[in-house]
Design an enzyme around this catalytic site. Structure first.
Site, PDB file in Angstrom:
ATOM      1  N   ARG A   1       0.860  -1.182   0.000  1.00 24.26           N
ATOM      2  CA  ARG A   1       0.000   0.000   0.000  1.00 24.26           C
ATOM      3  C   ARG A   1       0.897   1.233   0.000  1.00 24.26           C
ATOM      4  O   ARG A   1       1.654   1.462   0.942  1.00 24.26           O
ATOM      5  CB  ARG A   1      -0.904   0.013   1.229  1.00 24.26           C
ATOM      6  CG  ARG A   1      -1.783   1.266   1.296  1.00 24.26           C
ATOM      7  CD  ARG A   1      -2.465   1.402   2.644  1.00 24.26           C
ATOM      8  NE  ARG A   1      -3.068   2.724   2.768  1.00 24.26           N
ATOM      9  CZ  ARG A   1      -3.336   3.313   3.918  1.00 24.26           C
ATOM     10  NH1 ARG A   1      -3.051   2.715   5.053  1.00 24.26           N
ATOM     11  NH2 ARG A   1      -3.886   4.509   3.947  1.00 24.26           N
TER      12      ARG A   1
ATOM     13  N   ASP B   1      -2.978   4.713  -2.886  1.00 25.03           N
ATOM     14  CA  ASP B   1      -4.139   5.242  -2.177  1.00 25.03           C
ATOM     15  C   ASP B   1      -4.809   6.373  -2.935  1.00 25.03           C
ATOM     16  O   ASP B   1      -5.938   6.744  -2.628  1.00 25.03           O
ATOM     17  CB  ASP B   1      -3.711   5.732  -0.789  1.00 25.03           C
ATOM     18  CG  ASP B   1      -4.427   4.999   0.319  1.00 25.03           C
ATOM     19  OD1 ASP B   1      -5.373   4.248   0.041  1.00 25.03           O
ATOM     20  OD2 ASP B   1      -4.044   5.183   1.496  1.00 25.03           O
TER      21      ASP B   1
ATOM     22  N   LEU C   1     -12.674   6.463   9.389  1.00 22.91           N
ATOM     23  CA  LEU C   1     -12.308   7.130  10.631  1.00 22.91           C
ATOM     24  C   LEU C   1     -11.289   6.302  11.388  1.00 22.91           C
ATOM     25  O   LEU C   1     -11.609   5.239  11.937  1.00 22.91           O
ATOM     26  CB  LEU C   1     -13.553   7.347  11.514  1.00 22.91           C
ATOM     27  CG  LEU C   1     -14.691   8.179  10.911  1.00 22.91           C
ATOM     28  CD1 LEU C   1     -15.833   8.300  11.906  1.00 22.91           C
ATOM     29  CD2 LEU C   1     -14.192   9.568  10.492  1.00 22.91           C
ATOM     30  N   GLY C   2     -10.051   6.789  11.413  1.00 21.84           N
ATOM     31  CA  GLY C   2      -8.979   6.158  12.169  1.00 21.84           C
ATOM     32  C   GLY C   2      -8.083   7.261  12.685  1.00 21.84           C
ATOM     33  O   GLY C   2      -8.557   8.355  13.007  1.00 21.84           O
TER      34      GLY C   2
ATOM     35  N   GLY D   1      -6.104   8.749  10.777  1.00 20.29           N
ATOM     36  CA  GLY D   1      -6.410   9.648   9.672  1.00 20.29           C
ATOM     37  C   GLY D   1      -7.880   9.484   9.329  1.00 20.29           C
ATOM     38  O   GLY D   1      -8.436   8.393   9.462  1.00 20.29           O
TER      39      GLY D   1
ATOM     40  N   GLY E   1     -10.805   2.169  12.357  1.00 14.17           N
ATOM     41  CA  GLY E   1     -10.749   1.736  13.746  1.00 14.17           C
ATOM     42  C   GLY E   1     -11.730   2.443  14.653  1.00 14.17           C
ATOM     43  O   GLY E   1     -12.334   1.821  15.539  1.00 14.17           O
TER      44      GLY E   1
END
Length: 297
Positions: A17, A73, A134-135, A137, A253
């Site tokens: 990634r 990404d 939502l993590g 970032g 997360g």
């Protein structure tokens, strides 16, 4: 890598990634010298991410016989409309410095899109979705008929929603103002690593800690309220472009481990309530495999 090879003696393929593909936006590239140079050049656009991505690539290159690919990404946002990705600054600057909205978390948003298709049995060619990752970032995207139209992150992953240690959206004039007052400030570090939830709570960069303490700590309550409003604002903005919003899909997360956060966000959006509200764990590795499988098969 040595520990991994003890557990998995034979590796068929390695997928990396990579946050930024540079100004020539693609979904993926095979790992070779040209791709490595491309990722290095894009490090100017993603200085906090691409150099780290290269560390993993350099390590796995020792396995010469294994096919390897960089999955970007930014790739999911390659085809957002020109009037959305073009920044309103002089064309000379845009062209010389490759300035445009790139968008990030694309692999995650593509996974969330496909999750909604499966869960709601939607026709991809007749669908309207808002996906929210939502993590540490955070970002939101507007997706219509299986195509990304807009996303909250912009030229860098700093823009948009308030994040763990990133400021999110700011008036650009604020940067000039602070630099004029104090030229010695390391604003790149401050806005990326000392802002966001960490700055608002004055203590925690983890939403779990902020939730735990928000009833007794007014700064944590401030951080929580600012964060949920920040997310809700982007959902409301994108919902206005939908004639029939099928779903708001939350991943990452925070969404998966603290689903009440997503309900507190949606409570602020009575006009969006008729849409389905989905929550899932974002499985980017699975989406990366699907991208390569669908492209090479």
């Amino acid at each position: 890598l040595k520990k991994l090879l003890k557990k998995i003696p034979k590796i068929d393929m390695i997928l990396h990634r990579v946050v930024h593909s540079g100004d020539q936006i693609k979904s993926f590239d095979p790992i070779n010298e040209q791709t490595i140079q491309k990722i290095q050049q894009a490090s100017k656009l993603a200085p906090l991410h691409n150099p780290i991505n290269l560390i993993g690539i350099q390590a796995t290159l020792k396995l010469r016989e294994v096919p390897q690919y960089a999955i970007y990404d930014t790739g999911f946002f390659a085809n957002i409309p020109r009037h959305i990705y073009t920044e309103a600054i002089p064309i000379e600057l845009r062209q010389k410095y490759h300035i445009r909205k790139y968008g990030f978390h694309g692999i995650a948003h593509e996974y969330l899109m496909n999750y909604a298709f499966d869960q709601l049995d939607l026709n991809p060619e007749d669908s309207q979705l808002i996906t929210v990752q939502l993590g540490s970032g955070c970002s939101a995207s507007l997706i219509k008929n299986g195509q990304a139209l807009d996303t909250s992150m912009d030229f860098t992953p700093l823009d948009g929603i308030i994040m763990s240690t990133r400021s999110g959206e700011l008036d650009p004039g604020l940067v000039d103002y602070l630099e004029e007052l104090n030229p010695e400030l390391d604003l790149t570090n401050i806005l990326n690593k000392e802002s966001g939830l960490k700055a608002l709570s004055q203590k925690y960069d983890n939403l779990k800690d902020i939730i735990t303490h928000k009833d007794t700590d007014q700064n944590c309550q401030l951080a929580y309220d600012a964060f949920t409003y920040s997310v809700a604002r982007y959902i409301a903005q994108y919902a206005g472009f939908c004639s029939k919003l099928n779903a708001v899909v939350f991943g990452g997360g925070i969404s998966y481990n603290a689903p009440k956060v997503t309900y507190d966000i949606m409570q602020q959006l009575p006009g969006v309530a008729p849409a389905s509200h989905l929550i899932t764990e974002t499985k980017e590795a699975i989406q990366m495999v699907k991208i390569i499988h669908n492209s090479l098969s």
